[in-house]
Every structure is written in structure tokens, then in C-alpha cells.
Enzyme design. Structure first.
Site, short mmCIF file in Angstrom:
data_model
loop_
_atom_site.label_atom_id
_atom_site.label_comp_id
_atom_site.label_asym_id
_atom_site.label_seq_id
_atom_site.Cartn_x
_atom_site.Cartn_y
_atom_site.Cartn_z
N ASP A 273 -6.73 12.73 1.26
CA ASP A 273 -6.20 12.08 1.39
C ASP A 273 -8.38 10.77 1.00
O ASP A 273 -8.67 9.74 1.61
CB ASP A 273 -7.63 12.14 3.43
CG ASP A 273 -5.90 12.24 3.67
OD1 ASP A 273 -4.86 11.86 3.47
OD2 ASP A 273 -5.95 13.66 4.87
N ASP A 274 -8.63 11.03 0.03
CA ASP A 274 -9.39 11.05 -0.64
C ASP A 274 -9.16 9.57 -1.81
O ASP A 274 -8.45 9.06 -2.19
CB ASP A 274 -9.86 11.44 -2.13
CG ASP A 274 -11.16 11.40 -2.88
OD1 ASP A 274 -12.27 12.00 -2.18
OD2 ASP A 274 -10.90 11.18 -3.87
#
Length: 319
Positions: A273-274
Site C-alpha cells: 500500500d506504499d
């Protein structure tokens, strides 16, 4: 265990270092470039924990109750040089050994990158990265509390502001070693932060009450032995380790995988999810919009046991 697949975990200090007068030579693997790692470190323009000068890295390192300042430089194709800058300082064997171990861990010198490069050379998303940044290591954060703090401080803000918060935190609560009139900072210990109040942290410029609470709570868990690097390393795989971390207030999946990647060196750690990862993929593939999670899972299908390094190399396109 899964996170040990690519590392030489049974090496002793004598296997990768040798004396060089008062200094130390630390052996580097074939797939290593001091220049690439120095270049990566130089992208952190507001870094508070090391100084780059004339191609050399200066850093304060603590080992137990002792601390010293070292200069790290390229030596030849087989070694880096660690010089203890204060020549009149008595360097105990424990400090000498601890410094060597710290540098070895920091540069992730125990990981064999040959299989990663072989895989990446056939991967459309990674093949340019491993050519552009050949010899780059996943520059880590050996101290668990420091790694967790960096993850917490970086939540929901841009990278530049995260470095500002880190500097405030370090300079208010860390210890400085002075050499030639310059300060070289040690990261605040969990023991120091565990005794603070939320108001004391907020007065140092931390942005939210919640982040202050998370920093203090985590410090207390480490001090009382509830949370430790050894415990996390006993996890059978990255999913179990993630579960241990996300039980802690303030640590979600992104922070957990960041810590597992940068501190525990678990090769399957994958902060999917970065935002930086999304932007890097968008950059490499020249996409109009950031990829969806489903698309990232599709693109990373061949990265098994190398998700951590794949992420780090993709980040390098942006910073």
C-alpha cells in the site's frame, strides 16, 4: 525460516572483518557498490543520523552503554574501511565488534543478491532498476525501536516532512557526540522515550497526540520486554511476524511491513500500500494513473521471496 533464506546468518565477526591498524576492514560481496549506496544515502537531504562528506559517511554508533563516531569509506573492490575518528578514544573489543556488526547489518552485506539479479533481469518492471542501481543494498535500520519510530513518524505525511519530524525527535531526545565542533546524533533510546509524557513529546514538535502516544507505548513495550527483535525473528514467516506487529496500537500493515523489510530483513516483506511504490511503478511503466492493488499483485507474481528488494529498488527511481 523464511527470512533467513538469503542471508549468511551463521557468520561470526571474524568472518567478514579484519584489522587494519586501529581501523577495520569489512568485507563486501561481489554484488556491492559503495558509490550506489552513498548515492542513495545522499537523497536524504535532512537526515539527522549520518553525515556525508567527500565520499565518506560519518555516523555515531552506540553499542550497549558505549558509543563512538566512525568514518565509513570505500577501500577496494573487496572491502569498506571503518575508521574510528577519535584516535585517542579507547575502543573496547565489545564496541569494536558491535560497530562492525552494525555496519554489516546496516548495509545488508549478508544477503546474496545474485538470485535477485537473475530474477529481476527477466522481470519487465525490475530489469532497468537492477542495471541502473547495480550494487545497491537495502540500507536498513538495525535498531527495532528506531525502525518502528520512523514508520510511525512517516504515517500519512510526505517524506520531506517525515525527515523534519525525525530531526526534531532526534535532537530533542537523542544524544549527541561532538567531534571537531560538529554534532553526531544517536537515535533516542526506548528507555528515554518510555518515561516521557504526551505533552513532552508534543512540545518537541510532534504533530499529533496519537503519534506521541504510539511512540511512547511502543517504547514501553520494548523496555518491559513485551516486544523484541528476537521475538519477531522467531516468527515462522512474514505473515506471522506482521500479526505480532499489527496487534500493537499505531502499527498497521504498512508500518509492519516497513519494519520487517528495513529492520528484520524478511525478504517477503511487501508494503504493497506504499504510495512511493505506486508512484515508482507508475513512473517505470509510464502509466497515466497509479496502479491498483490487483495490478501490483499481478506485476509482482514473480518476485517470491524478493518482494522487499524489489520494492527498495523501485523506490530508488524516485528517492
Amino acid at each position: 525460516m523464511q527470512h533467513e533464506l538469503h542471508t549468511d546468518s551463521n557468520l561470526s565477526i571474524s568472518d567478514f572483518t579484519k584489522d587494519h591498524g586501529q581501523d577495520l576492514l569489512i568485507h563486501v560481496p561481489e554484488e556491492f557498490s559503495f558509490t550506489e549506496n552513498y548515492s542513495h544515502l545522499s537523497t536524504a537531504t535532512n537526515e539527522s543520523l549520518y553525515t556525508l562528506r567527500n565520499g565518506m559517511i560519518y555516523k555515531a554508533i552506540a553499542v550497549g552503554q558505549e558509543a563512538t563516531i566512525v568514518e565509513i569509506s570505500d577501500y577496494d573492490e573487496h572491502y569498506m574501511l571503518i575508521r574510528f575518528v577519535e584516535e585517542d578514544q579507547s575502543i573496547s573489543p565489545a564496541l569494536r565488534t558491535g560497530v562492525a556488526q552494525y555496519v554489516y547489518d546496516w548495509f545488508d552485506l549478508g544477503t546474496d543478491l545474485a538470485p535477485f539479479y537473475k530474477m529481476a533481469a527477466q522481470d519487465p518492471l525490475l530489469q532497468q532498476a537492477v542495471v541502473s542501481f547495480y550494487g545497491l543494498r537495502n540500507m536498513g535500520i538495525p535498531d527495532l525501536y528506531e525502525a518502528i519510530c520512523w514508520g510511525i513518524l512517516g504515517q500519512q505525511i510526505n517524506l520531506g516532512f517525515a525527515y523534519t519530524l525525525k530531526r526534531r525527535f532526534v535532537e530533542h531526545f537523542g544524544q549527541a557526540l561532538i567531534y571537531n565542533g560538529e554534532s553526531y546524533w544517536l537515535f533516542p533510546t526506548a528507555e528515554t522515550i518510555a518515561t516521557l509524557t504526551v505533552d513532552e513529546l508534543a512540545a518537541a514538535g510532534m504533530t499529533t497526540v496519537k503519534k506521541c502516544e504510539y511512540l511512547i507505548d511502543t517504547a514501553q513495550l520494548i523496555v518491559n520486554g513485551t516486544l523484541s527483535k528476537d521475538e519477531l525473528l522467531q516468527a515462522t514467516d512474514v505473515k506471522q511476524a506482521e500479526k505480532l506487529l499489527v496487534k500493537i496500537r499505531g502499527i498497521g500493515p504498512w508500518t509492519a511491513h516497513y519494519v520487517l523489510m528495513r529492520c528484520l530483513r524478511m525478504p517477503s516483506a511487501f508494503p504493497i500500500d506504499d504510495v512511493g511504490l505506486h508512484n515508482s511503478i507508475k513512473h517505470v511503466l509510464k502509466m497515466d494513473a497509479k496502479p491498483t492493488k490487483a495490478h501490483i499483485l499481478e506485476l509482482s507474481a514473480g518476485w517470491s521471496l524478493w518482494e522487499s528488494y524489489a520494492t527498495f529498488y523501485l523506490w530508488r527511481f524516485l528517492y
